[in-house]
Design an enzyme around this catalytic site. Sequence first.
Site, PDB file in Angstrom:
ATOM      1  N   LYS A 147       0.844  -1.206   0.000  1.00  0.00           N
ATOM      2  CA  LYS A 147       0.000   0.000   0.000  1.00  0.00           C
ATOM      3  C   LYS A 147       0.879   1.257   0.000  1.00  0.00           C
ATOM      4  O   LYS A 147       0.626   2.204  -0.742  1.00  0.00           O
ATOM      5  CB  LYS A 147      -0.937  -0.008   1.219  1.00  0.00           C
ATOM      6  CG  LYS A 147      -2.018  -1.080   1.097  1.00  0.00           C
ATOM      7  CD  LYS A 147      -2.762  -1.368   2.387  1.00  0.00           C
ATOM      8  CE  LYS A 147      -3.676  -2.591   2.221  1.00  0.00           C
ATOM      9  NZ  LYS A 147      -4.295  -3.050   3.460  1.00  0.00           N
ATOM     10  N   GLN A 157      -4.212  -1.839   9.811  1.00  0.00           N
ATOM     11  CA  GLN A 157      -4.059  -3.139   9.146  1.00  0.00           C
ATOM     12  C   GLN A 157      -4.580  -4.244  10.064  1.00  0.00           C
ATOM     13  O   GLN A 157      -4.171  -4.356  11.224  1.00  0.00           O
ATOM     14  CB  GLN A 157      -2.574  -3.354   8.797  1.00  0.00           C
ATOM     15  CG  GLN A 157      -2.288  -4.611   7.992  1.00  0.00           C
ATOM     16  CD  GLN A 157      -2.921  -4.604   6.600  1.00  0.00           C
ATOM     17  OE1 GLN A 157      -2.868  -3.620   5.882  1.00  0.00           O
ATOM     18  NE2 GLN A 157      -3.519  -5.717   6.218  1.00  0.00           N
ATOM     19  N   ASP A 180     -10.931   2.711   4.555  1.00  0.00           N
ATOM     20  CA  ASP A 180     -11.181   1.266   4.436  1.00  0.00           C
ATOM     21  C   ASP A 180     -12.684   0.972   4.465  1.00  0.00           C
ATOM     22  O   ASP A 180     -13.104  -0.159   4.228  1.00  0.00           O
ATOM     23  CB  ASP A 180     -10.504   0.509   5.592  1.00  0.00           C
ATOM     24  CG  ASP A 180      -9.341  -0.349   5.112  1.00  0.00           C
ATOM     25  OD1 ASP A 180      -9.264  -0.618   3.894  1.00  0.00           O
ATOM     26  OD2 ASP A 180      -8.515  -0.750   5.954  1.00  0.00           O
TER      27      ASP A 180
END
Length: 291
Positions: A52, A96, A119
């Site tokens: 990412k 994450q 997200d």
Amino acid sequence: MKILDGKKTSNDIKNEIAIEVAEILKKGGRPPHLAAILVGEDGASLTYVNSKVKACQRIGFESTLIRLSKDISEDELLEEIDKLNNDPDLDGFIIQLPLPSHFNENKILNAVDPNKDVDGFHPSNVGKMVLNQPTFLPATPMGIMELLKRYQIETSGKHCVVIGRSHIVGSPISILMARNTNPGNATVTLTHSRTKNLKELTLQADIIVVALGKAEFLTGDMVKEGVVVIDVGITRVADQSKKSGFKLYGDVHFDELAEKASYITPVPGGVGPMTIASLLMNTLQSYKTRN
Ligand code: NAD
């Protein structure tokens, strides 16, 4: 059989975003900025988060990786989240997953400012998704929808069987596929570990999204001719012939399915890169809203 090439499509998207970023910089604006928090040392998580960061660098985004010890307390992590929520020069951030087991994942995700939740995991954004209001869509299902859109796969009126009901993939993709949008408008069957006679359902499916995390679970005898197959699974299996020491497997028996499917996503190079592209798209969207 045609490959739904997530790697190429995500590169196309990254190129499109890079052009927009160059325009922003030319006009004297600051670059969009994405941050990621990684707690602990999990190898797969580190690989994902690094890709990412690398994607951000490639398209001209600023990126910040915050690495925290697995032993930090929940309060310390919440403090870190609060700092990012209040940073005016940050457009979005992700935590994450999975987090080490002593964290209450819901409590942590709920602490993220919904306006920076690129997200798309915050309950407020999930609610907006269900109501078909503008919001950040969760990155993996959003990537799948984008792939279907760019390959002009007809979904309206089709029967879509989703295997797996996780909060990050199975449940949201079942909602997106059923919404009155294009792609969307499918008749959706959401299946999970308690589903009986799964094969009877998959044999009826025009589109199958597989997200359960069991290598080569979906086999050729479970699908009909012409099915569209989206393979979300990623399982690392030890393989000493590989430099990395492992080989990646999807949830689909690719060779068997390739004979019957009209379209199929490979692993790697299918849904994975599209997830990253969606994160970048959400970050750019956040930047635009904030500026
Ligand atoms: P999960 O691991 O949280 O849950 C698995 C789901 O599968 C559960 O809902 C369970 O009910 C269902 N399931 C288990 N056995 C089943 C069976 N026999 N029949 C039907 N359903 C069954 O799910 P997840 O977090 O969505 O992860 C699934 C896979 O997708 C994993 O391999 C993960 O690594 C991968 N993944 C990939 C990406 C990507 O970007 N490519 C993103 C997220 C997850």
